[in-house]
Each structure stands twice: as structure tokens, then as C-alpha cells.
Design a protein around this motif. Structure first.
Motif: not given
Length: 261
Positions: A200-203, A216-219
Motif C-alpha cells: 500500500a505504501m509503495t503504491g 499514515r495509510y500503511q499504519i
């Protein structure tokens, strides 16, 4: 056009990696050339079909369509999770129920608290990650439970013979099974960002989002995956426990399992 996203020409060029994989398999005499080719073509066709369907869902159905899409995911995930343990009583309904509850509770919390938007383009990919995490935990729990019942049957029956109820006789094994099922989710949560940057973070970073926004999204993603895995594993074990014992608190025999299962 986002320069971080490959063009269709770039996608075609990436097929060189499949050619390299086939060459490695041929050099090692693995006899996997046909399987690799079929897998690569199938993946491309499946993803293209899914992309077309998602486009329709995003444009015309909204949240209702997203929930229906997740429902289909859950049904398929239940079959996958139960596939390796056909000897367990009620393996399919147990796996499906565990994944359903884990997914519904996790997604319901995220939506109710306003953590994620109610748009289909958000609910479907996030929900897909939740279903996948719940499926993996359920599959691990059922597989470990199957092995535990086969190897620890004398110990369980000994506790039953001493007058313990089925729940108490199975409790030590239940804790071991749930702990084992949660190992991948716990390890991923502990090492996130240290060993690798998660999907998710990479994308988001590739899409041009600020790294701190992506973090924040990855957490949120890591927390929801851990919650979904814990709920699904615990529910799968609890439901399986009920199916394993009869009304007289006797441990049922496991069905014969084929060698290819």
C-alpha cells in the motif's frame, strides 16, 4: 499520465522477465516452461477482466456494488482456506464464517469511524486486503488445528476422561493454534518499513503521494490486517471446536483425507 505507472508498451516489455524465468526453468530441467507460460497469460487475462469489472463498479454501482464485490471475495476465500483441511467437520462453512466476521468487523469499524472513505474505489482494494489477511489466518488456523487434533487426540481424550468439558480439554491446543495462525501478521507488523516497504505504501509513493501521507495509510493497513487475522483465526478455531465434539463432549473422528489433499 503518471510517469511512475508503466505504459502498455512497458507491460509488454516486462514479459522479458517471464522469458528469463522460463530460461532458468529450462536450464534447470524443471519442466515448468508450460506452467509458467500459462500462469503468466492467465494472470494478465484475469487482471484485465478484473480491471474492466472494477471500472463498471466504480462508475455505476457505488458502495452497494463494492459490498457485493467483497461478498464474492469472501466466498472464494472461504473455499481456498478450507481446501487443505477437508477432513475437518464443516471446514467450508467454518472458514467462510470466520473470514466473513473478521472482514465485516474490521471494515465496519474503519467505515464507522470514518478512517476510510465510503467510495467503491477505496472500499474494494482495502477490503480485498482485509479478506486476504483473514483468509491466510483462517487457513493457517484450520491447518494447524487439523494437525493438532490428529497428533494430540490421546491427550485431549485423556482430559475428557477426567471429566473436563470439551472446551476445557481443548483450551491448551486452541491457544497454540491461534498463536501460530497470527505469526505471519505479527511478524509483518513488527518489521514493516524495516525489511521492505509494504504494498500500500509503495503504491501510494509510486502514485506521487507524499511519503508521510503514505505512511499514515500503511499504519492503518497494518492495524486492520492484524485485527482481521486475529478475529478470523479465533472464530475459525472456536467454530471448529464446536464441530469437533458431539453433545456428549466426545471428540469426533476425522474423516479420511486423500493423499493429494
Amino acid at each position: 499520465m503518471n510517469p511512475a505507472v508503466p505504459t502498455w508498451a512497458g507491460v509488454a516489455a516486462s514479459a522479458a522477465l517471464i522469458a528469463l524465468t522460463i530460461a532458468v526453468a529450462w536450464h534447470g530441467r524443471l519442466r515448468l516452461g508450460r506452467d509458467i507460460t500459462v500462469a503468466a497469460v492467465r494472470a494478465a487475462l484475469q487482471l484485465a477482466a478484473v480491471g474492466a469489472l472494477l471500472l463498471l463498479v466504480f462508475r455505476h454501482t457505488g458502495l452497494t456494488g463494492a459490498i457485493g464485490w467483497l461478498g464474492i471475495m469472501v466466498l472464494i476465500a472461504g473455499q481456498v482456506a478450507a481446501r487443505r483441511t477437508p477432513a475437518l467437520p464443516k471446514a467450508l462453512p467454518t472458514a467462510t464464517a470466520a473470514i466473513t466476521i473478521g472482514t465485516a468487523a474490521t471494515m465496519g469499524t474503519l467505515l464507522a469511524l470514518g478512517v476510510i472513505a465510503t467510495q467503491a474505489r477505496v472500499v474494494i482494494p482495502v477490503g480485498g486486503m482485509v479478506v486476504s489477511g483473514a483468509m491466510q489466518a483462517t487457513a493457517l488456523a484450520l491447518t494447524r488445528l487439523h494437525d493438532e487434533v490428529r497428533t494430540a487426540r490421546p491427550a485431549i481424550e485423556a482430559r475428557l476422561s477426567l471429566g473436563l468439558a470439551a472446551t476445557d480439554a481443548f483450551a491448551p491446543h486452541q491457544r497454540t493454534i491461534v498463536r501460530t495462525a497470527l505469526i505471519p501478521a505479527l511478524d509483518s507488523t513488527k518489521t514493516v518499513g524495516v525489511i521492505s516497504l509494504p504494498g500500500a505504501m509503495t503504491g501510494l509513493i509510486l502514485a506521487g503521494v507524499d511519503p508521510f501521507t503514505a505512511i499514515r495509510y500503511q499504519i492503518v493497513v497494518m492495524y486492520m490486517l492484524l485485527a482481521a487475522a486475529a478475529l478470523a483465526a479465533l472464530i475459525a478455531v472456536r467454530l471448529s471446536e464446536r464441530a469437533l465434539f458431539d453433545d456428549a463432549h466426545r471428540l469426533r473422528p476425522l474423516a479420511a483425507q486423500s493423499a493429494g489433499s
